[in-house]
Design a protein around this motif. Structure first.
Motif, short mmCIF file in Angstrom:
data_model
loop_
_atom_site.label_atom_id
_atom_site.label_comp_id
_atom_site.label_asym_id
_atom_site.label_seq_id
_atom_site.Cartn_x
_atom_site.Cartn_y
_atom_site.Cartn_z
N ILE A 67 31.96 26.27 71.38
CA ILE A 67 31.51 27.32 72.31
C ILE A 67 30.97 26.68 73.58
CG2 ILE A 67 29.81 29.17 72.63
CD1 ILE A 67 30.10 29.62 69.52
N LEU A 68 30.21 25.61 73.43
CA LEU A 68 29.65 24.91 74.59
C LEU A 68 30.76 24.29 75.44
CD1 LEU A 68 26.55 23.24 72.94
CD2 LEU A 68 26.58 25.22 74.48
N ILE A 69 31.77 23.73 74.78
CA ILE A 69 32.91 23.16 75.52
C ILE A 69 33.64 24.26 76.29
CG2 ILE A 69 35.19 22.11 75.26
CD1 ILE A 69 34.00 20.43 72.97
N ALA A 74 34.90 26.86 81.47
CA ALA A 74 35.00 28.07 82.28
C ALA A 74 34.41 27.86 83.68
CB ALA A 74 34.29 29.23 81.59
N HIS A 75 33.46 26.95 83.77
CA HIS A 75 32.80 26.68 85.05
C HIS A 75 33.26 25.39 85.72
CE1 HIS A 75 30.08 30.02 84.46
NE2 HIS A 75 29.87 29.60 83.24
N ASN A 79 37.73 19.89 85.99
CA ASN A 79 37.31 18.77 85.14
C ASN A 79 36.95 19.29 83.74
OD1 ASN A 79 36.77 16.14 84.53
ND2 ASN A 79 34.68 16.19 85.32
N PRO A 80 37.94 19.88 83.03
CA PRO A 80 37.63 20.44 81.72
C PRO A 80 37.45 19.37 80.65
CG PRO A 80 39.95 20.61 82.13
CD PRO A 80 39.33 20.05 83.39
N LEU A 81 36.68 19.71 79.64
CA LEU A 81 36.52 18.83 78.49
C LEU A 81 37.62 19.15 77.48
CD1 LEU A 81 32.66 19.17 78.00
CD2 LEU A 81 33.89 17.19 78.93
#
Length: 144
Positions: A67-69, A74-75, A79-81
């Motif tokens: 959920i944190l990822i 989303a923000h 640079n997504p994890l």
């Protein structure tokens, strides 16, 4: 809460930035304790607790991790994890240290492995990559 597999305690050093994050968390926890008042159920032994001060269950942290990822991604569209499990952080930590040249016995101690041979066995692929890098470094030094 359970301890380590071996039942022994160990000290793991952390950098100053991580220490500051933990100090900030402790301050927020103290504020929560004041808000809750006498209903606070926690002891000071835990840095991360429920809103009532009780220790959080490890499965809770594991289930919150994706959920944190997702929230991060989303923000941070550029640079997504990648998808990862909480336990994957342990492997990332060990791999990063080994590739940076930290001795196996030091990494083994940080991971709580009773014997560095466990670390060697689990991270053999990383160590082989580091050996290749060592050969390249040696060849470069000889050629200079």
């Amino acid at each position: 809460m359970e301890g380590t597999k071996s039942g022994r305690k160990r000290i793991v050093s952390i950098d100053e930035q991580t220490a500051q994050v933990l100090r900030n968390q402790r301050k927020m926890q103290a504020e929560d304790k004041l808000k809750v008042g006498p209903e606070w159920r926690g002891a000071s032994a835990y840095v991360f607790t429920t809103g009532w001060g009780e220790p959080i269950h490890p499965d809770t942290v594991s289930s919150l991790f994706p959920i944190l990822i997702k929230r991060h991604n989303a923000h941070h569209l550029k640079n997504p994890l990648p998808h990862a499990r909480l336990h994957d952080l342990r492997h990332i930590h060990a791999t990063t240290l080994l590739l940076a040249g930290v001795p196996v016995h030091v990494v083994a101690a940080r991971l709580g492995h009773a014997d560095p041979s466990i670390t060697l066995r689990v991270y053999a692929h990383v160590i082989r990559a580091a050996e290749t890098s060592a050969a390249d470094i040696y060849a470069q030094a000889i050629n200079e």
